[in-house]
Motif scaffolding. Structure first.
Motif, PDB file in Angstrom:
ATOM      1  N   VAL A 112       0.846  -1.191   0.000  1.00  0.00           N
ATOM      2  CA  VAL A 112       0.000   0.000   0.000  1.00  0.00           C
ATOM      3  C   VAL A 112       0.884   1.245   0.000  1.00  0.00           C
ATOM      4  O   VAL A 112       1.709   1.427   0.895  1.00  0.00           O
ATOM      5  N   PHE A 113       0.693   2.095  -1.001  1.00  0.00           N
ATOM      6  CA  PHE A 113       1.457   3.336  -1.119  1.00  0.00           C
ATOM      7  C   PHE A 113       0.478   4.505  -0.949  1.00  0.00           C
ATOM      8  O   PHE A 113      -0.436   4.684  -1.760  1.00  0.00           O
ATOM      9  N   VAL A 114       0.654   5.242   0.121  1.00  0.00           N
ATOM     10  CA  VAL A 114      -0.252   6.347   0.447  1.00  0.00           C
ATOM     11  C   VAL A 114       0.273   7.624  -0.204  1.00  0.00           C
ATOM     12  O   VAL A 114       1.413   8.029   0.018  1.00  0.00           O
ATOM     13  N   VAL A 115      -0.583   8.246  -1.000  1.00  0.00           N
ATOM     14  CA  VAL A 115      -0.203   9.432  -1.775  1.00  0.00           C
ATOM     15  C   VAL A 115      -0.899  10.663  -1.209  1.00  0.00           C
ATOM     16  O   VAL A 115      -2.123  10.694  -1.091  1.00  0.00           O
ATOM     17  N   ASP A 116      -0.117  11.675  -0.866  1.00  0.00           N
ATOM     18  CA  ASP A 116      -0.688  12.966  -0.476  1.00  0.00           C
ATOM     19  C   ASP A 116      -0.283  13.980  -1.523  1.00  0.00           C
ATOM     20  O   ASP A 116       0.817  14.527  -1.482  1.00  0.00           O
ATOM     21  N   ASN A 117      -1.183  14.224  -2.488  1.00  0.00           N
ATOM     22  CA  ASN A 117      -0.835  15.211  -3.519  1.00  0.00           C
ATOM     23  C   ASN A 117      -1.562  16.540  -3.286  1.00  0.00           C
ATOM     24  O   ASN A 117      -1.691  17.365  -4.177  1.00  0.00           O
ATOM     25  N   ALA A 141       4.456   1.670  -8.764  1.00  0.00           N
ATOM     26  CA  ALA A 141       3.705   2.366  -7.719  1.00  0.00           C
ATOM     27  C   ALA A 141       4.544   3.467  -7.053  1.00  0.00           C
ATOM     28  O   ALA A 141       4.054   4.595  -6.878  1.00  0.00           O
ATOM     29  N   PRO A 142       5.816   3.200  -6.660  1.00  0.00           N
ATOM     30  CA  PRO A 142       6.627   4.282  -6.083  1.00  0.00           C
ATOM     31  C   PRO A 142       6.851   5.443  -7.050  1.00  0.00           C
ATOM     32  O   PRO A 142       6.870   6.604  -6.644  1.00  0.00           O
ATOM     33  N   GLU A 143       7.012   5.155  -8.335  1.00  0.00           N
ATOM     34  CA  GLU A 143       7.206   6.218  -9.328  1.00  0.00           C
ATOM     35  C   GLU A 143       5.948   7.075  -9.462  1.00  0.00           C
ATOM     36  O   GLU A 143       6.030   8.304  -9.579  1.00  0.00           O
ATOM     37  N   ILE A 144       4.793   6.432  -9.435  1.00  0.00           N
ATOM     38  CA  ILE A 144       3.527   7.177  -9.553  1.00  0.00           C
ATOM     39  C   ILE A 144       3.301   8.032  -8.312  1.00  0.00           C
ATOM     40  O   ILE A 144       2.887   9.186  -8.405  1.00  0.00           O
ATOM     41  N   LYS A 145       3.582   7.461  -7.156  1.00  0.00           N
ATOM     42  CA  LYS A 145       3.462   8.219  -5.909  1.00  0.00           C
ATOM     43  C   LYS A 145       4.349   9.468  -5.960  1.00  0.00           C
ATOM     44  O   LYS A 145       3.899  10.579  -5.619  1.00  0.00           O
ATOM     45  N   GLU A 146       5.585   9.299  -6.394  1.00  0.00           N
ATOM     46  CA  GLU A 146       6.512  10.426  -6.463  1.00  0.00           C
ATOM     47  C   GLU A 146       6.001  11.489  -7.427  1.00  0.00           C
ATOM     48  O   GLU A 146       6.054  12.696  -7.135  1.00  0.00           O
ATOM     49  N   TYR A 147       5.491  11.072  -8.577  1.00  0.00           N
ATOM     50  CA  TYR A 147       4.995  12.022  -9.574  1.00  0.00           C
ATOM     51  C   TYR A 147       3.792  12.797  -9.035  1.00  0.00           C
ATOM     52  O   TYR A 147       3.725  14.030  -9.150  1.00  0.00           O
ATOM     53  N   LEU A 148       2.824  12.094  -8.447  1.00  0.00           N
ATOM     54  CA  LEU A 148       1.609  12.758  -7.963  1.00  0.00           C
ATOM     55  C   LEU A 148       1.895  13.732  -6.831  1.00  0.00           C
ATOM     56  O   LEU A 148       1.275  14.796  -6.752  1.00  0.00           O
ATOM     57  N   GLU A 149       2.836  13.388  -5.978  1.00  0.00           N
ATOM     58  CA  GLU A 149       3.170  14.299  -4.880  1.00  0.00           C
ATOM     59  C   GLU A 149       3.981  15.497  -5.379  1.00  0.00           C
ATOM     60  O   GLU A 149       3.836  16.609  -4.864  1.00  0.00           O
ATOM     61  N   THR A 151       3.681  16.869  -8.372  1.00  0.00           N
ATOM     62  CA  THR A 151       2.855  17.731  -9.232  1.00  0.00           C
ATOM     63  C   THR A 151       1.532  18.115  -8.568  1.00  0.00           C
ATOM     64  O   THR A 151       0.654  18.680  -9.231  1.00  0.00           O
ATOM     65  N   GLY A 152       1.384  17.830  -7.301  1.00  0.00           N
ATOM     66  CA  GLY A 152       0.112  18.097  -6.619  1.00  0.00           C
ATOM     67  C   GLY A 152      -0.336  19.541  -6.666  1.00  0.00           C
ATOM     68  O   GLY A 152      -1.526  19.840  -6.647  1.00  0.00           O
ATOM     69  N   HIS A 153       0.632  20.470  -6.754  1.00  0.00           N
ATOM     70  CA  HIS A 153       0.290  21.891  -6.765  1.00  0.00           C
ATOM     71  C   HIS A 153      -0.050  22.398  -8.168  1.00  0.00           C
ATOM     72  O   HIS A 153      -0.342  23.597  -8.322  1.00  0.00           O
TER      73      HIS A 153
END
Length: 296
Positions: A112-117, A141-149, A151-153
Motif C-alpha cells: 500500500v502506497f499512500v499518496v498525499d498530492n 507504484a513508487p514512481e507514480i506516488k513520487e509524480y503525484l506528490e 505535481t500536486g500543486h
C-alpha cells in the motif's frame, strides 16, 4: 505487477465511473445528529440538502473508520499486487496521516502506497486519472506516488459560496459577519491551492461572483499555466443548482475555447457540501498527463 487505485468519496466519482475504471472508494462519514451516513449508500444528495436546511440538525464530517479503510484496501489487494491510496489532502483532514501509519503494518508494507498530492474534490479526481494513465505507461507504484506528490500543486480551484450560513456554522465566519454579509448579498470566493483553503475575494451578488470566478481562472490560465496550456483541463462542480452549473460550463467553453464535452461537470461531494451549503459553484484548472483519459 498489477496496481490498483483507491481514493475516498471526496473525489466525487459517480458510481458508474467507478465501475468503468475499476476504482475502489473509501466512504467518508456524514454525521447527522450523531449517526453516520454515507453518500450514495444510505444518503442521497436530495435527502442531504433537505436535512441540511433544517437548522435543528447537527451535521458535520468525520474521518473514515479504520475498519472501512482496511476493508477497501483488502478488497483491492484481492485483485492487485499493490495499491495506491490517493486521498483527500492532509491539509484539510487527518486521514492521510492515519493511512500512512496503517500502511506500515506488516500486512500492507510494500503493498500500500499512500499518496498525499494536496488536492481535494475535482482536482483529486484528476490525480486518479493521472495515476491510471501512468500505470498504462508502465510506471511503478513508487514512481507514480513520487509524480503525484511532486505535481500536486499543478491545480487550482475557485469556489463561489452562495450562503454564509454554513461557513458561520464551521467557524470560518463570525455571526456578525454572516449577518452583515447576508444583508449585503455578499458571495465569498474561496481558493484551494495545494490543499489549503483561503478566502480569495468577496463579491456583491451572484453575477459579480461568477464573473470573478472566470477572471481568476483566466489569470491562472494566462499566468501560471501559460507554458503548459495544452495539458490544462477544466472542471466545474456545484452544490444542488445544476442549471446554474450548465450555464457556467457554456460560458467557460466560450471563454477558453474548450468543447463543453471536455469540461468535467459533477456535483461536489457531500463531504464538501456540509461546509459550504447549497448553491455553490466551482471551477478547477488542473495539469493532466493525458486530458483524453477522463473523457474516454
Amino acid at each position: 505487477m498489477s496496481i490498483g487505485i483507491v481514493t475516498d468519496d471526496n473525489a466525487g466519482f459517480p458510481l458508474d465511473e467507478r465501475k468503468r475504471i475499476g476504482l475502489y472508494v473509501i466512504p467518508m462519514p456524514i454525521v447527522i445528529d450523531g449517526k453516520d451516513y454515507f453518500e450514495n449508500i444510505d444518503l442521497t444528495h436530495e435527502q442531504f440538502y433537505a436535512l441540511q436546511a433544517d437548522d435543528k440538525r447537527n451535521i458535520h464530517t468525520s474521518q473514515p473508520a479504520i475498519g472501512d479503510i482496511f476493508r477497501v484496501w483488502d478488497e483491492a489487494l484481492e485483485k492487485h499486487d499493490q495499491i495506491l491510496y490517493i486521498g483527500m489532502s492532509s491539509g484539510l483532514t487527518g486521514t492521510i496521516d492515519t493511512a500512512k501509519t496503517l500502511a506500515q503494518d506488516e500486512k500492507y508494507l510494500g503493498k500500500v502506497f499512500v499518496v498525499d498530492n494536496h488536492r481535494i474534490s475535482i482536482t483529486l479526481r484528476d490525480a486518479v486519472y493521472d495515476a491510471y494513465e501512468l500505470i498504462r505507461r508502465g510506471k511503478t507504484a513508487p514512481e507514480i506516488k513520487e509524480y503525484l506528490e511532486r505535481t500536486g500543486h499543478d491545480s487550482m480551484i475557485y469556489i463561489m459560496v452562495d450562503t454564509l450560513k454554513y461557513l458561520k456554522k464551521g467557524g470560518r465566519v463570525t455571526p456578525a459577519g454572516a449577518a452583515l454579509g447576508s444583508a449585503l448579498n455578499i458571495k465569498p470566493i474561496l481558493k484551494i491551492d495545494g490543499g489549503k483553503l483561503d478566502a480569495k475575494s468577496k463579491q456583491i451578488g451572484t453575477r459579480s461572483a461568477i464573473k470573478n470566478l472566470i477572471k481568476f481562472a483566466k489569470e491562472d490560465y494566462e499566468g501560471m499555466f501559460a507554458s503548459i496550456k495544452d495539458h490544462v483541463a477544466f472542471a466545474i462542480a456545484y452544490t444542488q443548482n445544476v442549471e446554474r452549473a450548465k450555464e457556467f460550463r457554456t460560458t467557460i467553453s466560450e471563454t477558453f475555447h474548450v468543447p463543453e464535452k471536455d469540461i468535467l461537470m459533477d456535483p461536489l461531494s457531500l463531504s464538501i457540501a456540509v461546509h459550504i451549503g447549497p448553491g455553490a459553484l466551482a471551477i478547477a484548472l488542473t495539469v493532466l498527463v493525458d486530458k483524453d483519459e477522463r473523457t474516454k
